[in-house]
Design a protein around this motif. Structure first.
Motif, PDB file in Angstrom:
ATOM      1  N   GLN A 236       8.285  -0.243  -4.439  1.00 41.20           N
ATOM      2  CA  GLN A 236       7.731  -1.277  -5.312  1.00 41.20           C
ATOM      3  C   GLN A 236       7.817  -0.783  -6.754  1.00 41.20           C
ATOM      4  O   GLN A 236       7.387   0.339  -7.058  1.00 41.20           O
ATOM      5  CB  GLN A 236       6.268  -1.541  -4.926  1.00 41.20           C
TER       6      GLN A 236
ATOM      7  N   GLU B 167      -4.599  -4.364   4.747  1.00 36.76           N
ATOM      8  CA  GLU B 167      -3.690  -3.409   5.355  1.00 36.76           C
ATOM      9  C   GLU B 167      -4.390  -2.084   5.655  1.00 36.76           C
ATOM     10  O   GLU B 167      -4.196  -1.486   6.703  1.00 36.76           O
ATOM     11  CB  GLU B 167      -2.516  -3.197   4.395  1.00 36.76           C
TER      12      GLU B 167
ATOM     13  N   GLU C 143      -3.527   1.160  -8.328  1.00 39.07           N
ATOM     14  CA  GLU C 143      -3.198   2.271  -7.439  1.00 39.07           C
ATOM     15  C   GLU C 143      -3.368   3.614  -8.148  1.00 39.07           C
ATOM     16  O   GLU C 143      -2.995   3.753  -9.315  1.00 39.07           O
ATOM     17  CB  GLU C 143      -1.737   2.189  -6.987  1.00 39.07           C
TER      18      GLU C 143
ATOM     19  N   ARG D 129       8.733  -7.615   4.629  1.00 41.30           N
ATOM     20  CA  ARG D 129       9.528  -6.411   4.456  1.00 41.30           C
ATOM     21  C   ARG D 129       9.302  -5.452   5.618  1.00 41.30           C
ATOM     22  O   ARG D 129       8.344  -5.567   6.356  1.00 41.30           O
ATOM     23  CB  ARG D 129       9.137  -5.766   3.112  1.00 41.30           C
ATOM     24  N   ASN D 130      10.169  -4.535   5.752  1.00 34.81           N
ATOM     25  CA  ASN D 130      10.038  -3.508   6.781  1.00 34.81           C
ATOM     26  C   ASN D 130      10.038  -4.077   8.195  1.00 34.81           C
ATOM     27  O   ASN D 130       9.373  -3.559   9.089  1.00 34.81           O
ATOM     28  CB  ASN D 130       8.730  -2.729   6.542  1.00 34.81           C
TER      29      ASN D 130
ATOM     30  N   MET E 200       7.195   3.045  -6.542  1.00 34.29           N
ATOM     31  CA  MET E 200       6.295   3.814  -5.688  1.00 34.29           C
ATOM     32  C   MET E 200       6.613   3.516  -4.233  1.00 34.29           C
ATOM     33  O   MET E 200       7.077   2.440  -3.884  1.00 34.29           O
ATOM     34  CB  MET E 200       4.829   3.521  -6.020  1.00 34.29           C
ATOM     35  N   LYS E 201       6.371   4.544  -3.408  1.00 30.36           N
ATOM     36  CA  LYS E 201       6.732   4.430  -1.993  1.00 30.36           C
ATOM     37  C   LYS E 201       5.585   3.797  -1.234  1.00 30.36           C
ATOM     38  O   LYS E 201       4.533   4.402  -1.080  1.00 30.36           O
ATOM     39  CB  LYS E 201       7.031   5.816  -1.428  1.00 30.36           C
ATOM     40  N   THR E 202       5.784   2.584  -0.773  1.00 32.82           N
ATOM     41  CA  THR E 202       4.708   1.905  -0.052  1.00 32.82           C
ATOM     42  C   THR E 202       5.098   1.708   1.401  1.00 32.82           C
ATOM     43  O   THR E 202       6.245   1.946   1.787  1.00 32.82           O
ATOM     44  CB  THR E 202       4.389   0.529  -0.661  1.00 32.82           C
ATOM     45  N   THR E 203       4.139   1.237   2.170  1.00 31.75           N
ATOM     46  CA  THR E 203       4.373   1.000   3.595  1.00 31.75           C
ATOM     47  C   THR E 203       5.387  -0.116   3.799  1.00 31.75           C
ATOM     48  O   THR E 203       5.902  -0.286   4.885  1.00 31.75           O
ATOM     49  CB  THR E 203       3.062   0.622   4.292  1.00 31.75           C
ATOM     50  N   ALA E 204       5.625  -0.912   2.744  1.00 29.79           N
ATOM     51  CA  ALA E 204       6.606  -1.986   2.866  1.00 29.79           C
ATOM     52  C   ALA E 204       7.828  -1.694   2.003  1.00 29.79           C
ATOM     53  O   ALA E 204       8.457  -2.614   1.482  1.00 29.79           O
ATOM     54  CB  ALA E 204       5.968  -3.315   2.480  1.00 29.79           C
ATOM     55  N   GLY E 205       8.128  -0.437   1.814  1.00 31.10           N
ATOM     56  CA  GLY E 205       9.302  -0.085   1.014  1.00 31.10           C
ATOM     57  C   GLY E 205       8.943   0.231  -0.427  1.00 31.10           C
ATOM     58  O   GLY E 205       7.782   0.459  -0.757  1.00 31.10           O
TER      59      GLY E 205
ATOM     60  N   MET F   5       0.845  -1.198   0.000  1.00 35.75           N
ATOM     61  CA  MET F   5       0.000   0.000   0.000  1.00 35.75           C
ATOM     62  C   MET F   5       0.877   1.243   0.000  1.00 35.75           C
ATOM     63  O   MET F   5       1.892   1.288   0.682  1.00 35.75           O
ATOM     64  CB  MET F   5      -0.873  -0.035   1.254  1.00 35.75           C
TER      65      MET F   5
ATOM     66  N   TYR G 185       6.214   4.388   8.285  1.00 31.62           N
ATOM     67  CA  TYR G 185       5.202   3.870   7.376  1.00 31.62           C
ATOM     68  C   TYR G 185       4.621   4.922   6.432  1.00 31.62           C
ATOM     69  O   TYR G 185       4.177   4.613   5.345  1.00 31.62           O
ATOM     70  CB  TYR G 185       4.054   3.215   8.157  1.00 31.62           C
TER      71      TYR G 185
END
Lengths: 310, 482
Positions: free
Chosen positions: B275, A154, B252, A252-253, B268-273, A1, A306
């Motif tokens: 992508q 999420e 998106e 990740r993260n 793109m900047k996501t919550t998990a880094g 996301m 985040y």
């Protein structure tokens, strides 16, 4: 996301939770202002939910209609329900592809409802409870639509993280201001004072069921901070905050996750392993302030790990 | 008052093609709707109109007008009576557009690579090089599948005898398709059972076709390429459309600030880094796309995106630099392009167009300004336009002075009367002028045109300008199946 999307969902949710808190508080305080209690003042409400200065608060303290107008439809007050809903809607608008169409429409309708000139007029002339009820119901429609239509992904996690973080802060705030208003005097036994406080956070009935021996300030603190079954308690809020944050755990993260997970876990434990006695020993104000600070730190960390996208 | 009287009060302007009436008899395709309307009272119709407004408002199908620091939500005016196109008319339009897009796409490929058409003298070299939308940055670069135009919104109008003319080719970021989709949804709510009863073709496939095409452009061989819609943000007047398309395709919706370039790849900047992004349907104009290459002040674009594009690491839709093909001066040469590239006669006609850059044509235009509409070649949305028949002498002479400063930037066309269609206005049916913008989607497998489009309507009496910025509205557009 997308980080930006997570950020917007989180703030949409915080604003909606805040709106609900304000409206309930106003509704009960209005009722209380009509009751035959000594020295009713709007000051605590203004202190909790707005940035109005001491002088302004004193001026409005006994002018019910002015407070309602200021807190609900005032365009200058950045914390009026109108402005908060506008911000919630702006956030929702920018993530329309991540919330359901129903949820967006519900928020959009709320926005149009609160901006309706007639509503502002009625708030000044008609029975305020009826008007506040319309708004509270529109809020409930939001919560219901969210629950019924949103996917448990999420986005839903971020929405709930925002919601419970806001709620935790709010409960700590309400308790602190209400107690500071009577100089943290735990011997005060004015029944109506506690009754209206509990009513404003929908905790009156639970209180009656839990404590059958009349009103006691300590019990009020216990329920609002430590009762796991009370949805407005700090313990419950911290628990839910943790529950939804854990859903963000992934491949990740990991580092960021562990960091924030630790922070939230610490808050949860801190509350869980408190007692009314231990809270009073360190002072209610100090204790609540500490919790609030910890929650704000979680907000800052979320932002950093985040939501950062600029 | 009953609605049969409401129909009796309808009078077609002389010398105008009316979509509903011919010689005061209702055309076949409108019979179903007319019968339906006649069963309704004015009160009911007024209620329908109210409902339409409420639905648009509640769904947030609005644009925001900012005045005194506060946003006011407005809805794009909607007329409840549909515009109806017969199967035969549609077949003709569809073939014409397909042919035209094929030629335009070949032109873009040619003009950015070998330039045969310039060398053969079909299109004058100076026409292309003087066009501000001709981008040297695109020269010598092969776009995926040689496709430049993926989404086109070609504007059509009808003259007094019903002939269709191409008014404009919109090949950059044509908007309005969300209104095609939403207007249909509103009609479903307003008039239950009317659509199935009239054999109207569905438009709902649009987002699916678009999504399929976008996925097929991915430069990366992966099962699930990342497709995004790039929007300038919530303050853009077409924001609703961007979010609708992202939602309907399940992709998106990103802003420039959500993207970052690393090693000529877009992320793109996501919550998990980060992508990686493979395909970008951008609704940001060329000029703002990359501050390193184009407008350096742009906050809407992504620094370095052009280099990623030229390296072939990301597909951009529509291609960059398409503006050279929908320029209003280049427009004149589209029929010649069709003959040159396809060896076919153009199916759909161009409106006769005078280049004010040519001295003889300019003189002719200056002598008969009252009959002309003058447009700037690089403006759209009805801005910078002069309608000769309504302008004052003073306005005309002032405009002439403007033209003489840079005549290449202007074209003139004889005023086309535009066909009229019935609109529901204050309890009466009134003829109002309309145009038509069908949406064509070009993918590696060919060109598909969803049966429908956006009918824009000039709501002011006697007005010939349908642009929303100039008081235009829209109608649901029906294409009938056989």
């Amino acid at each position: 996301m997308l980080s930006r999307v997570a950020d917007s969902l989180y703030w949409m949710s915080r604003y909606m939770e805040r709106t609900d808190g304000i409206l309930r508080m106003l509704r009960i305080n209005y009722a209380s202002s009509q009751d035959d209690i000594q020295e009713f003042s709007w000051k605590p409400v203004l202190r909790i939910f707005s940035y109005v200065d001491e002088e302004g608060a004193t001026k409005m303290a006994h002018n019910t209609r002015a407070v309602l107008q200021y807190m609900v439809t005032d365009r200058e007050n950045s914390n009026s329900v109108l402005n908060i809903i506008t911000r919630a809607r702006e956030n929702a608008r920018s993530v329309q592809d991540h919330i359901t169409k129903e949820l967006w429409q519900c928020l959009n309708d709320f926005y149009h409802t609160i901006r309706d000139e007639k509503l502002n007029h009625d708030l000044q002339r008609e029975d305020p409870i009826s008007i506040l009820d319309i708004l509270i119901k529109q809020g409930l429609l939001y919560f219901g639509t969210l629950d019924v239509t949103m996917a448990r992904g999420e986005g839903y996690a971020f929405i709930n993280i925002g919601k419970y973080l806001e709620r935790g802060v709010q409960s700590a705030d309400i308790l602190d201001v209400k107690f500071s208003d009577m100089n943290y005097d735990f011997t005060k036994t004015d029944t109506t004072y506690w009754k209206y406080l509990l009513l404003s956070i929908s905790g009156y009935e639970l209180y009656l069921k839990t404590y059958r021996s009349g009103f006691d300030a300590k019990n009020v603190v216990e329920q609002t901070v430590l009762n796991e079954d009370f949805p407005r308690s700090i313990l419950y809020s911290a628990g839910q905050l943790h529950r939804y944050f854990e859903r963000l755990k992934g491949e990740r993260n990991q580092e960021a996750f562990r960091h924030i997970d630790f922070m939230i876990g610490k808050i949860k434990s801190k509350v869980r392993y408190s007692t009314v006695e231990s809270i009073m020993a360190q002072g209610l104000h100090t204790y609540l302030n500490g919790i609030k600070d910890d929650l704000y730190q979680v907000g800052i960390a979320l932002n950093q790990h985040y939501f950062a996208y600029t | 008052m009953h609605t049969s009287e409401l129909l009796n009060s309808y009078t077609v302007d002389p010398g105008t093609w009316d979509e509903m009436y011919s010689d005061l008899a209702v055309r076949g395709q409108y019979k179903g709707v007319v019968d339906f309307m006649q069963q309704m009272s004015i009160e009911e119709l007024n209620k329908k109109e109210e409902l339409a407004k409420r639905l648009f408002m509640s769904q947030g199908i609005t644009f925001t007008v900012y005045s005194s620091g506060e946003g006011i939500e407005k809805i794009f005016p909607f007329d409840i009576i549909p515009r109806i196109i017969t199967a035969a008319e549609w077949k003709y339009i569809e073939e014409g557009i397909r042919q035209r897009l094929k030629a335009l796409n070949l032109f873009l490929k040619d003009v950015y690579t070998n330039q045969f058409i310039l060398k053969d003298g079909i299109v004058p070299v100076e026409m292309v090089y003087s066009c501000p939308h001709y981008l040297r940055e695109m020269h010598g670069f092969h776009v995926p599948h040689d496709l430049y135009v993926h989404i086109a919104g070609i504007d059509l109008i009808r003259d007094h005898d019903g002939t269709f003319y191409i008014l404009e080719d919109n090949l950059r970021t044509p908007s309005g398709v969300s209104y095609m989709l939403e207007n249909r949804e509103i009609t479903k709510r307003l008039f239950p059972d009317l659509l199935p009863g009239n054999n109207v073709r569905s438009v709902t496939e649009y987002p699916n076709i678009l999504h399929r095409n976008l996925v097929s452009l991915s430069p990366r061989q992966t099962a699930h390429p990342t497709v995004v819609v790039l929007t300038p943000g919530i303050y853009n007047s077409a924001y609703f459309e961007h979010t609708t398309l992202a939602r309907l395709m399940g992709v998106e919706l990103v802003e420039g600030r959500d993207l970052v370039i690393d090693n000529h790849r877009v992320y793109m900047k996501t919550t998990a880094g980060l992508q990686q992004v493979d395909v970008i349907y951008r609704r940001v104009d060329d000029e703002f796309l990359d501050p390193l290459v184009f407008n350096p002040d742009s906050m809407l674009g992504v620094a370095g995106i052009m280099s990623a594009y030229r390296k072939g690491n990301v597909a951009i839709v529509n291609a960059v630099g398409n503006g050279v093909a929908d320029d209003k001066a280049i427009y004149t040469y589209v029929p010649a392009m069709i003959r040159y590239y396809l060896n076919e006669e153009p199916i759909l006609k161009n409106v006769p167009t005078y280049q004010l850059g040519h001295a003889d044509e300019r003189e002719h235009v200056f002598a008969s300004m009252q009959k002309m509409v003058i447009k700037k070649t690089n403006e759209s949305g009805g801005y910078g336009m002069l309608m000769g028949h309504t302008a004052s002498d003073e306005e005309i002479s002032r405009y002439k002075m403007e033209i003489l400063k840079d005549p290449r930037q202007y074209i003139a066309q004889p005023i086309i009367n535009l066909s009229s269609a019935p609109c529901y206005m204050n309890g009466k049916l009134k003829p109002r002028r309309i145009d038509l913008r069908p949406y064509a989607l070009c993918g590696p497998d060919g060109i598909q045109i969803v049966p429908g489009g956006l009918t824009r309507v000039a709501l002011r009496e006697g007005s010939l300008v349908v642009n929303s910025s100039q008081g235009g509205g829209s109608k649901d557009t029906w294409v009938l199946a056989g």
